[in-house]
Design an enzyme around this catalytic site. Sequence first.
Site, PDB file in Angstrom:
ATOM      1  N   TYR A  71     -18.436 -36.333 -10.840  1.00  0.00           N
ATOM      2  CA  TYR A  71     -16.987 -36.451 -11.122  1.00  0.00           C
ATOM      3  C   TYR A  71     -16.110 -35.756 -10.077  1.00  0.00           C
ATOM      4  O   TYR A  71     -16.612 -34.993  -9.272  1.00  0.00           O
ATOM      5  CB  TYR A  71     -16.641 -36.099 -12.559  1.00  0.00           C
ATOM      6  CG  TYR A  71     -16.786 -34.709 -13.130  1.00  0.00           C
ATOM      7  CD1 TYR A  71     -16.975 -33.584 -12.364  1.00  0.00           C
ATOM      8  CD2 TYR A  71     -16.688 -34.545 -14.525  1.00  0.00           C
ATOM      9  CE1 TYR A  71     -17.064 -32.326 -12.958  1.00  0.00           C
ATOM     10  CE2 TYR A  71     -16.792 -33.298 -15.116  1.00  0.00           C
ATOM     11  CZ  TYR A  71     -16.979 -32.186 -14.325  1.00  0.00           C
ATOM     12  OH  TYR A  71     -17.068 -30.961 -14.897  1.00  0.00           O
ATOM     13  N   GLU A  72     -14.849 -36.115 -10.038  1.00  0.00           N
ATOM     14  CA  GLU A  72     -13.939 -35.698  -8.953  1.00  0.00           C
ATOM     15  C   GLU A  72     -14.470 -36.105  -7.578  1.00  0.00           C
ATOM     16  O   GLU A  72     -14.249 -35.399  -6.592  1.00  0.00           O
ATOM     17  CB  GLU A  72     -13.687 -34.184  -8.972  1.00  0.00           C
ATOM     18  CG  GLU A  72     -12.896 -33.690 -10.156  1.00  0.00           C
ATOM     19  CD  GLU A  72     -11.485 -34.260 -10.229  1.00  0.00           C
ATOM     20  OE1 GLU A  72     -10.949 -34.647  -9.184  1.00  0.00           O
ATOM     21  OE2 GLU A  72     -10.939 -34.334 -11.340  1.00  0.00           O
ATOM     22  N   GLY A  73     -15.133 -37.233  -7.515  1.00  0.00           N
ATOM     23  CA  GLY A  73     -15.666 -37.741  -6.239  1.00  0.00           C
ATOM     24  C   GLY A  73     -17.118 -37.369  -6.067  1.00  0.00           C
ATOM     25  O   GLY A  73     -17.446 -36.188  -5.989  1.00  0.00           O
TER      26      GLY A  73
END
Lengths: 587, 587
Positions: free
Chosen positions: A431-433
Amino acid sequence: MTYQPPVKDLMFCIEHLSHWGKVSSLDAYSECDLSDIGAALTGYAQFCAEQIAPLSQDGDRAGTSFDKGRVTMPEGHAQAYAQFVEMGWQALTHPVAYGGVGLPRVAGAAATEMLNSADMSFGLCPLLTDGAIEALLLTGSDAQKSLYLEPLISGRWSGTMNLTEPQAGSDLGLVATKAIRRTDGSYAVRGTKIFITYGAHDLTENIIHLVLARTHGAPAGPKGLSLFIVPQTLVKSDGTLGAANAVKCVSIEHKLGVRASPTAVLEYEDATGFLIGNENCGLEYMFIMMNAARFTVGVQGVATSERAYQRALAYAQGRVQSRPVNGQTKDAVPIIEHPDVRRMLMRMRSLTEGGRAMAAATAGLLDIAHYRTDRVTNALAEFMVPLVKGFCTERAVEVASLGVQIHGGMGFIEETGAAQHYRDARILPIYEGTTAIQANDLLGRKVMRDGGAAARLFAAGIATTEAELAKGDASAQAIGAGLAQARAAFETSLEWMLDNKPKDIDAAFAGSVPFLMLTGTLAAGWMLGKGALAAQAALDAGQDAPFMVRKIETALFYAQNILPECATEQARILHGSRSLLDATFPE
Amino acid sequence: MTYQPPVKDLMFCIEHLSHWGKVSSLDAYSECDLSDIGAALTGYAQFCAEQIAPLSQDGDRAGTSFDKGRVTMPEGHAQAYAQFVEMGWQALTHPVAYGGVGLPRVAGAAATEMLNSADMSFGLCPLLTDGAIEALLLTGSDAQKSLYLEPLISGRWSGTMNLTEPQAGSDLGLVATKAIRRTDGSYAVRGTKIFITYGAHDLTENIIHLVLARTHGAPAGPKGLSLFIVPQTLVKSDGTLGAANAVKCVSIEHKLGVRASPTAVLEYEDATGFLIGNENCGLEYMFIMMNAARFTVGVQGVATSERAYQRALAYAQGRVQSRPVNGQTKDAVPIIEHPDVRRMLMRMRSLTEGGRAMAAATAGLLDIAHYRTDRVTNALAEFMVPLVKGFCTERAVEVASLGVQIHGGMGFIEETGAAQHYRDARILPIYEGTTAIQANDLLGRKVMRDGGAAARLFAAGIATTEAELAKGDASAQAIGAGLAQARAAFETSLEWMLDNKPKDIDAAFAGSVPFLMLTGTLAAGWMLGKGALAAQAALDAGQDAPFMVRKIETALFYAQNILPECATEQARILHGSRSLLDATFPE
């Protein structure tokens, strides 16, 4: 097994690795000294250890539940959150002007680590609220700031980030949610958002959703996205709550980990939204927020690693099994006496402390870059963020897995607790890239755009540390030698990337994650090396011998057992790409 | 996502890597040719894919349940198991004299892989039954064989291994279960056994427990253990079932993975047991069985890797997201086009195929060693077993984790299925002896005892393959060069171990897991290299080009991206031990 917040090491990192001299000389922090931070962190440590950590296993077991649009949090979470609000912890790093405490990010990172060690599921709610606060601070109008900031900073309301849609994950250019302007200036927001952390819950009286959507006639792709405030309950101009907004939670996910945090699918049915900043600038604003969020997710990696390490260490010290291989006694010994258990523990410890040190250094750079238009500091901060996110989260998965292994068969039993970290940690590199997205950011934006200038500054800093280590004792010299070899691998790989990316972009990106892991491994080793120098100075001054000795031990282990991985990554970067690009797959 | 059994690759490994010429020249297998094995595996593949694989996700979700001493299996398992028995699959590799089919272990390993790819939880029941059959074949009396073997080989009854007790995990010398001889020659067995896989279930009419216990007056420690048959339901001399025995399941575990397989705590309350072989030889017998069981757990590692790989590949080919980094099109492409996704897929594929190739080679050595008193073959087989167990299971955890990563956010959602492999795989480096136990076995028994003779034979075999590869095309030469570098790291590490273990046993064992991983990584690379030679020969003969091309691609990727890890392990072995042995920990 109780969580013991590592306040001493957190303070060591702030004092010696976070560029504290420069941070504390900023006007914003001129009235803040180390003892203030120490006092705040000590108080927060107590809250995290006593109020939050005990919720973690039960919350994981119970999970969140969903019924007719309503999400119910596990037992005890509402009370703990209320206490969190009452004690004002959400306000720690936010501006005094809006009710915040105004501590620098170096303190905030330490606080975030402790909360997420105590319970990552709980920690996600304040993390998302911090993101919403930062977005509003950076891009909100004065009216928006005065309406939303105070309740968010107090923790009375929480925030969310609404980016992902079923067809738009890593590629936000595909976002299809629409926002149609109404005559009163507000927008009607319509679409479905997925993977919304704390998108629905019963902890706060309101939830402020920040939503990426496309206005009428906006360009296709990433340049046609705008950012909207969509409150779950509409807010009147006097700040009191009005009518319910047309946002509904249609389901929550059944997840591998962080099971006490709700991950919602939200349906926006002409919900009322308010544009933040300018139309079509949404992705740009999101990226500003995302930089901060990515850093914080890296800190979650350190947090999970720390908790897994503490649990494994306690088990290894208490579990008696098998006589030692060296035959010194015929009795069974605590398993920490067995060399391979020590190897695993030292691997966990050095990766955790290395990540923490990197995070502290990066937090300091971010603090300085926030207030000074210093190109070099800014470039280094930007360079470090994908490393903290990519490296600390990938390593968290490894560290949590080692934690299970140290427990043997007991590690596989859920009641032991080690397995929860292994499950929780797995979301961090996603998550968040994802790690690949971080690696693309590192290579594409942070290394190639300035022709390797920031990367060379980074290497030069390491060389300086090596020179200082070379003047020290045998341990210091060994740490310096390990750094020098790893730096050589980095520099060779860097020059290869600078030469080859223009010619063969696929080959460069085939090596982007190896390059990120090489660079992250080196960065953590550098910070541990700097820490060893500071620890030696403290030892020479007669301070806290057992702790300082351990700091040097950790750096030495890391230099001899982990830094050698950099050479392998170099081999992959220079020689590994064609074989993967040319490979064929059955249909 | 349906499971597609890799029968072609399994047969490729048997034909080219399992020493098939020697295996098929054994009297026991003289009537078995490759087409027989192919036919059996094709039939079993269909059973695994159609009857077992569809149970896996539902079984994981439902788990096993326990109520008042009774364990209930998830829905569908009883029917599937009944079909397994009806089709006679348990009998595949067991002797014709007791109703078996009599196929060699090379075929059995391939079959085991497929069943465990389809569902590892299901696969554990036959795996344990195989262990009980082997123990009885090797050490049972004629009367015991005639009473128990046929129902076990038919699958009508299942078997268990009862070793672990709360205080006796890796250290079986601490086993406290008592067996008191009665006047009729049977024993009264009393004690508590934990972690008993399929210790209680409702799939078969009887369960044959093999139990390690200590007779009256037996020596303390490992040399005072005896092995007993303790049937769940007593068996009359005519083979029919008699009274219930005093063995009761008091609970089952709540586990991270393999949730559709019951892990029982069994209470023996003066249960009637029958000594197998001689008193005080129990651990020796267990070790014979354990060698086979360890090999099979290694195969479970390959199985889990294969299923995780298939799932990730299908997702990567179907999921469309983001335009390519090289800008060749402005449209989003299937994510398999992105270099880092390919890197992860090739890593999964090459580790899986490398493990499978190692397992096939080892199975062949075990087949030959079973029938011939050939010291060299036997030493090589013994050398390979801890590698198959240690390497393939550690890699399975990594491969399953990469499988989650390729799915992005969807990988964290349980319904996707990738997370189940990540949970299931985690037990593999723990049960049947942790990776550290395998490493101690490799270093202590398989390398040091013969002064490195078997290890040098292994290296010499690799050098021969390198020489053949050197005569080939550029790919072959690159594979050979990778092997040569990795072999040099192995030889240097081996000589270091031989020199240093006598002087500093702790330092040697501090490097035992790195040594196991180095050796396993090299062994898998060797087998992939041999496979590449066979694939090139097949290509030259105009056979099956797409498949053979992929075999060469896999070997090349592995040589350039994974074999370089051997140098890192060497650095750890030679230089990493003192820093971990000398490290201090807070109390």
